[in-house]
Motif scaffolding. Structure first.
Motif, PDB file in Angstrom:
ATOM      1  N   THR A  51      12.249 -18.118   2.276  1.00 54.95           N
ATOM      2  CA  THR A  51      10.821 -17.303   2.457  1.00 54.95           C
ATOM      3  C   THR A  51      10.072 -18.056   3.592  1.00 54.95           C
ATOM      4  O   THR A  51      10.326 -19.130   3.653  1.00 54.95           O
ATOM      5  CB  THR A  51      10.026 -17.366   1.058  1.00 54.95           C
ATOM      6  N   TYR A  55       4.246 -16.937   3.430  1.00 50.79           N
ATOM      7  CA  TYR A  55       4.575 -15.966   2.164  1.00 50.79           C
ATOM      8  C   TYR A  55       4.474 -16.758   1.116  1.00 50.79           C
ATOM      9  O   TYR A  55       4.055 -16.450   0.039  1.00 50.79           O
ATOM     10  CB  TYR A  55       5.739 -15.165   2.352  1.00 50.79           C
ATOM     11  N   GLY A  58       1.071 -17.713   0.312  1.00 46.37           N
ATOM     12  CA  GLY A  58       0.390 -16.391  -0.012  1.00 46.37           C
ATOM     13  C   GLY A  58       0.774 -16.077  -1.458  1.00 46.37           C
ATOM     14  O   GLY A  58      -0.027 -15.489  -2.280  1.00 46.37           O
ATOM     15  N   ALA A  59       2.094 -16.139  -1.917  1.00 47.82           N
ATOM     16  CA  ALA A  59       2.559 -15.925  -3.111  1.00 47.82           C
ATOM     17  C   ALA A  59       1.787 -16.786  -4.240  1.00 47.82           C
ATOM     18  O   ALA A  59       1.205 -16.207  -5.261  1.00 47.82           O
ATOM     19  CB  ALA A  59       4.273 -16.072  -3.201  1.00 47.82           C
ATOM     20  N   ASN A  62      -2.089 -15.806  -4.150  1.00 44.88           N
ATOM     21  CA  ASN A  62      -2.545 -14.454  -4.729  1.00 44.88           C
ATOM     22  C   ASN A  62      -1.787 -14.085  -6.321  1.00 44.88           C
ATOM     23  O   ASN A  62      -2.157 -13.063  -6.625  1.00 44.88           O
ATOM     24  CB  ASN A  62      -1.968 -13.303  -3.897  1.00 44.88           C
ATOM     25  N   TYR A 138       2.375  -8.689   5.011  1.00 39.68           N
ATOM     26  CA  TYR A 138       1.966  -9.845   4.137  1.00 39.68           C
ATOM     27  C   TYR A 138       2.187  -9.813   2.502  1.00 39.68           C
ATOM     28  O   TYR A 138       2.812 -10.685   2.120  1.00 39.68           O
ATOM     29  CB  TYR A 138       0.282 -10.364   4.586  1.00 39.68           C
ATOM     30  N   TYR A 139       1.665  -8.877   2.077  1.00 36.44           N
ATOM     31  CA  TYR A 139       1.654  -8.787   0.538  1.00 36.44           C
ATOM     32  C   TYR A 139       2.910  -8.489   0.155  1.00 36.44           C
ATOM     33  O   TYR A 139       3.551  -9.147  -0.789  1.00 36.44           O
ATOM     34  CB  TYR A 139       0.601  -7.745   0.061  1.00 36.44           C
ATOM     35  N   CYS A 142       4.753 -11.952   0.358  1.00 35.44           N
ATOM     36  CA  CYS A 142       4.669 -12.863  -0.820  1.00 35.44           C
ATOM     37  C   CYS A 142       4.982 -12.353  -1.997  1.00 35.44           C
ATOM     38  O   CYS A 142       5.561 -13.181  -2.907  1.00 35.44           O
ATOM     39  CB  CYS A 142       2.733 -12.702  -0.946  1.00 35.44           C
ATOM     40  N   TYR A 145       8.711 -13.343  -2.568  1.00 35.03           N
ATOM     41  CA  TYR A 145       8.975 -14.730  -2.922  1.00 35.03           C
ATOM     42  C   TYR A 145       9.220 -14.569  -4.538  1.00 35.03           C
ATOM     43  O   TYR A 145      10.497 -15.059  -5.057  1.00 35.03           O
ATOM     44  CB  TYR A 145       8.042 -15.612  -2.685  1.00 35.03           C
TER      45      TYR A 145
END
Length: 256
Positions: A51, A55, A58-59, A62, A138-139, A142, A145
């Protein structure tokens, strides 16, 4: 708070525990500290290898969105856009300048600021479409992952079970200890599968699903901005934007 996540996890744990108790077992015995140490950190660390660092950060940043109600309210956003459309149609685009500065959404603020500054529709559309695309990437990155970690978890459970069996078989001269070691080894398999399908994997799928709401809101705002710049009739624009609502959502026009 998103009760589907909380109730899903707790409900799955409760149903497994009840079934185990009905068969004369004890769910507490499934919680094996060694198995948790072998599987959970290893799974999360192994998933980092595949990954992108952006990300991974971000994982974790978020992950809380899985437990919170979606911040997106399309009905309210559409209502706001139509109010802006009415103002622009009545007083011109430049009249939005002060209102734009007060907007709470950066995407909407950026698009309308470009409109007020006199940018062409194609320029605005290309700029905002790039933002939408990057937001989606992006999402999804994330979320991937957590999905990858969920796919890895059962394998790490198998690794933990094999390690436990290796140690158990070294105690052939003591059947009682060997049986205890074998039982402990199989808790690793249970931990790996449970983590994959109840805890870790679902985090990624839920994050991906919730990101769709964010992306859909941006698409609604883009259509609204284009309509405002075009000078579309606010009633017609509202009808168009309401089509973005899912079948489960009621469509209420503010003109009725």
């Amino acid at each position: 708070m998103d009760l589907t996540t909380i109730l899903g996890i707790l409900g799955a744990m409760a149903s497994i525990s009840i079934g185990d108790l009905m068969e004369g077992g004890n769910p507490v015995h499934v919680v094996h500290i060694t198995s948790l140490i072998i599987i959970i950190p290893t799974t999360l660390l192994a998933s980092m290898v595949s990954t992108d660092p952006e990300y991974i950060k971000g994982a974790w940043k978020n992950v809380g969105m899985n437990f919170k109600k979606s911040p997106v309210n399309l009905e309210e956003r559409i209502k706001e856009i139509i109010e802006l459309a009415l103002m622009a149609r009545r007083d011109g685009l430049l009249s939005l300048e002060k209102r734009v500065a007060e907007l709470d959404n950066e995407f909407l603020k950026q698009g309308l600021s470009m409109a007020v500054d006199g940018n062409e529709i194609d320029t605005i559309s290309e700029t905002l479409e790039a933002v939408i695309e990057e937001t989606e990437h992006y999402y999804h990155g994330c979320a991937h992952y957590w999905i990858l970690a969920g796919e890895t978890s059962p394998v790490m459970g198998l690794v933990g079970a094999v390690l436990g069996l290796i140690l158990a078989l070294q105690k052939l001269d003591n059947p009682a200890e060997m049986a205890e070691g074998i039982a402990g080894a199989f808790t690793a398999t249970v931990t790996g599968i449970f983590g994959a399908y109840v805890l870790i994997g679902p985090m990624g799928n839920k994050m991906k699903a919730k990101s769709h709401h964010i992306v859909k809101e941006q698409k609604v705002m883009l259509e609204g901005i284009i309509g405002i710049v075009h000078g579309d009739n606010p009633r017609t624009l509202e009808a168009k934007l309401l089509n973005f609502l899912s079948p489960a959502e009621e469509k209420h026009s503010q003109f009725n």
